[in-house]
Motif scaffolding. Structure first.
Motif, PDB file in Angstrom:
ATOM      1  N   SER A 402       0.844  -1.199   0.000  1.00 42.52           N
ATOM      2  CA  SER A 402       0.000   0.000   0.000  1.00 42.52           C
ATOM      3  C   SER A 402       0.877   1.245   0.000  1.00 42.52           C
ATOM      4  CB  SER A 402      -0.934   0.014   1.210  1.00 42.52           C
ATOM      5  OG  SER A 402      -0.201   0.060   2.422  1.00 42.52           O
ATOM      6  N   GLN A 434      -1.790  -1.118  -3.722  1.00 45.14           N
ATOM      7  CA  GLN A 434      -2.999  -0.601  -3.068  1.00 45.14           C
ATOM      8  C   GLN A 434      -2.749   0.872  -2.739  1.00 45.14           C
ATOM      9  OE1 GLN A 434      -4.173  -1.185   1.333  1.00 45.14           O
ATOM     10  NE2 GLN A 434      -5.358  -2.786   0.278  1.00 45.14           N
ATOM     11  N   ILE A 435      -3.723   1.727  -3.070  1.00 40.20           N
ATOM     12  CA  ILE A 435      -3.602   3.153  -2.769  1.00 40.20           C
ATOM     13  C   ILE A 435      -4.328   3.438  -1.463  1.00 40.20           C
ATOM     14  CG2 ILE A 435      -4.147   5.484  -3.546  1.00 40.20           C
ATOM     15  CD1 ILE A 435      -1.949   4.041  -5.163  1.00 40.20           C
ATOM     16  N   GLU A 436      -3.576   3.971  -0.506  1.00 37.55           N
ATOM     17  CA  GLU A 436      -4.102   4.221   0.836  1.00 37.55           C
ATOM     18  C   GLU A 436      -4.272   5.730   1.020  1.00 37.55           C
ATOM     19  OE1 GLU A 436      -2.294   3.275   5.167  1.00 37.55           O
ATOM     20  OE2 GLU A 436      -2.431   1.538   3.823  1.00 37.55           O
ATOM     21  N   VAL A 453     -11.397   6.847  -6.555  1.00 34.91           N
ATOM     22  CA  VAL A 453     -11.713   5.525  -6.004  1.00 34.91           C
ATOM     23  C   VAL A 453     -12.406   4.651  -7.053  1.00 34.91           C
ATOM     24  CG1 VAL A 453     -12.927   4.284  -4.175  1.00 34.91           C
ATOM     25  CG2 VAL A 453     -11.853   6.488  -3.678  1.00 34.91           C
ATOM     26  N   LEU A 456      -9.817   3.760  -9.856  1.00 34.82           N
ATOM     27  CA  LEU A 456      -8.877   2.699  -9.456  1.00 34.82           C
ATOM     28  C   LEU A 456      -9.581   1.351  -9.381  1.00 34.82           C
ATOM     29  CD1 LEU A 456      -6.858   4.568  -6.657  1.00 34.82           C
ATOM     30  CD2 LEU A 456      -6.100   4.030  -8.990  1.00 34.82           C
ATOM     31  N   ASN A 457     -10.823   1.362  -8.897  1.00 35.96           N
ATOM     32  CA  ASN A 457     -11.600   0.130  -8.809  1.00 35.96           C
ATOM     33  C   ASN A 457     -11.786  -0.497 -10.190  1.00 35.96           C
ATOM     34  OD1 ASN A 457     -14.603  -1.166  -8.792  1.00 35.96           O
ATOM     35  ND2 ASN A 457     -13.573  -1.478  -6.826  1.00 35.96           N
ATOM     36  N   THR A 463      -7.892  -0.071  -3.015  1.00 31.32           N
ATOM     37  CA  THR A 463      -7.940   1.202  -2.282  1.00 31.32           C
ATOM     38  C   THR A 463      -8.224   0.934  -0.810  1.00 31.32           C
ATOM     39  OG1 THR A 463     -10.285   1.440  -2.837  1.00 31.32           O
ATOM     40  CG2 THR A 463      -8.703   2.597  -4.244  1.00 31.32           C
ATOM     41  N   TRP A 483     -14.528   1.099  -1.742  1.00 29.99           N
ATOM     42  CA  TRP A 483     -13.235   0.792  -1.133  1.00 29.99           C
ATOM     43  C   TRP A 483     -13.044  -0.731  -1.015  1.00 29.99           C
ATOM     44  CZ3 TRP A 483     -10.460   5.159  -0.473  1.00 29.99           C
ATOM     45  CH2 TRP A 483     -11.147   6.353  -0.318  1.00 29.99           C
TER      46      TRP A 483
END
Length: 569
Positions: A402, A434-436, A453, A456-457, A463, A483
């Motif tokens: 992440s 994973q983007i946090e 979000v 990216l999904n 996420t 998410w």
């Protein structure tokens, strides 16, 4: 008008022009003498002048009456008026009274009076213009009597030169949540409230004369201002910022509004400082005040000075540090509590500058404040992708990593596409990233976060919501956006240790809710076996914390890859 002849008038007007040329006619002490010959030739017993000034007080009319010429006897019933007006600036009315017993003025004489009026106005206009320019150069254009930045700087320079600046303190202030006043009462009423607020503050520091003045109030646009004040007023100034009642006429009724201000203050001014550096000190403390939940007033002191110097230092070396790749990626493992195997890691930044480690708490807030952190976000994304590519080439079994993303990065056009393209550049599987969303990014509105979000999904990139349960985290944040993970803040873990307590029930409820709606919960800050026991009881099986490992350099993390569960625990 037995004295009138064209020759006499020509001689009198020539003399008047020569005498008044180059004078500020309206202020001249010899006005009576200059007009004497003309008045005797034309049969004028008195000349009255009324001027109405508009823009000098920003829309507020101000009227001045003056007599330019007077004989001992006048005919009050016989007069001729000439009006000269410049819209929204000034209107001047010249009133000429006849000498009693003279014949009525004819058209030729009235033309002469018009001529004289225009000549007087022409010479007077120098005064009007100078006054208008002087006012505009030293006052805020919105509020009568409130000065602007230029006047404040000049006043401070004067005090510094005379070694009197140490007698004063200074405060840079911003009215808290003033937009709400505009929303509730309308912009017109809001401007009136703002005007009254500044005027009330000005009443605290103004004196009956410039010599008795105890300070200067300066408006800086919007709901921002600066007040320079004698130190004896400091307590009263602070009380004013804490809460001030302002009356407003709304829908025909008088209502009271209580306003408070964030303020950065400095009461330790010295003649070694410049006016601009003094303002810089309170500008910096105001910024901190607006971010501080515990205090709306912050003073500039030695501790803050050191902090501000650190801020300047960080900002100065930051871009070169990025170019020189002084920032390093550290990895903190995420562990599955069912088998104690490595399930992932969070990439965390460390900064080594000229052999000295600069820790995140010393530079992340500064970079978030000036929006420069977005370049560090991009830097970290590239370096993590590069590390993953290297591990895969070595045949390592790489877990999902992440990467933190700050709010400043939300301004990058098509951010989801940018992240996807960066991952593609390194030719690594998207599921390994994973983007946090950090605390600052999480405070953005759902509509600001939605493109990222959802984007990216759709790209198959995971996420996570960081620090869930703190700040402004809300159910709508996880209800409306797709998410994959919610990361529960370590503070909630700390306060949930007491069996059966309200805090423990809330902690377990958050985990239960996450599992119920298909979000994987992870808890950070795990430091003991008691923590692990509570997580398992609550149904959370992903953990991160010092119990397993502190953040470690890339080489140390590489050694953990493909290791057995016992070694990870």
């Amino acid at each position: 008008m037995s004295n009138y002849t064209p020759e006499k008038f020509t001689a009198a007007i020539d003399k008047f022009i020569l005498q008044s040329k180059g004078e500020l006619f309206i202020e001249g002490e010899n006005t009576q003498e200059m007009l004497k010959d003309l008045s005797m030739v034309l049969g004028i017993s008195r000349i009255d002048v009324c001027r109405v000034e508009y823009a000098i007080e920003c829309g507020k009319q101000e009227t001045f009456n003056q007599t330019y010429f007077r004989l001992s006897s006048i005919d009050i019933n016989r007069k001729f008026e000439v009006v000269i007006e410049e819209k929204n600036i000034i209107k001047v009315t010249y009133s000429y009274f006849q000498i009693p017993g003279d014949d009525d003025w004819n058209d030729e004489t009235k033309n002469h009076l018009n001529m004289i009026s225009n000549i007087m106005y022409l010479y007077s206009k120098v005064f009007y213009l100078n006054k208008f320019i002087e006012y505009g150069a030293t006052h805020d254009h919105r509020f009568p009597l409130i000065h602007n930045h230029n006047f404040l700087i000049d006043r401070m320079n004067e005090l510094i030169e005379n070694n009197k600046i140490s007698e004063y303190g200074i405060a840079f202030f911003n009215i808290h949540n003033f937009n709400r006043v505009n929303r509730v009462f309308g912009e017109t009423a809001g401007n009136e409230v703002l005007k009254n607020y500044f005027q009330w503050l000005n009443n605290l520091v103004e004196g009956k004369s410039p010599e008795e003045s105890k300070g200067v109030v300066c408006a800086l646009g919007g709901d921002n201002g600066i007040v320079l004040y004698k130190k004896e007023l400091e307590t009263e100034i602070m009380r004013f910022f804490d809460k001030t009642e302002i009356s407003i006429n709304h829908n025909g009724e008088t209502e009271s509004i209580f306003l408070s201000s964030h303020a950065g203050m400095n009461s330790k001014l010295t003649s070694e400082m410049t006016a601009h550096s003094i303002i810089g000190t309170v500008n910096a403390t105001l910024t901190l005040s607006k971010r501080n939940n515990s205090s709306s007033i912050i003073f500039y002191d030695s501790k803050f000075k050191k902090s501000n110097e650190q801020k300047i230092f960080i900002e100065k070396i930051y871009k070169e540090a990025l170019t020189n790749e002084e920032f390093m990626v550290y990895y903190q493992p995420k562990v599955d509590l069912r088998d104690y195997r490595l399930r992932g890691a969070e990439a965390l930044v460390r900064w080594r500058h000229e052999g000295t480690m600069i820790f995140p708490d010393d530079f992340i807030p500064i970079l978030e404040q000036n929006q420069q952190i977005k370049y560090l976000d991009i830097y970290m994304l590239n370096h993590v992708c590069k590390d993953i590519k290297e591990w895969l080439r070595q045949g390592k079994e790489v877990p999902q990593i992440s990467i933190n993303l700050s709010r400043a990065s939300l301004g990058i056009p098509d951010l989801a596409g940018f992240i996807s393209n960066t991952i593609n550049t390194y030719e690594i599987p998207r599921q390994l990233i994973q983007i946090e969303l950090t605390e600052s990014a999480k405070d953005a509105s759902n509509e600001e976060l939605r493109p990222l979000v959802e984007g990216l999904n759709m790209q198959g990139i995971g996420t996570a919501v960081d620090d869930f349960g703190t700040g402004y985290s809300s159910l709508s944040l996880i209800q409306e956006l797709p998410w994959d993970v919610i990361k529960i803040d370590k503070h909630l873990l700390r306060v949930a240790q007491k069996t059966g307590s309200r805090e423990q029930k809330m902690f377990k409820a958050i985990i239960s809710m996450a599992n119920l709606i298909g979000l994987e919960p992870i808890v950070e800050g795990v430091e003991s076996r008691e923590d692990i026991k509570l997580l398992k009881e609550s149904g959370c099986f992903l953990a991160q914390g010092f119990y397993f490992s502190k953040p470690i350099p890339k080489d140390d993390f590489t050694k953990l890859l493909n290791k057995s569960e016992a070694e990870i625990e």
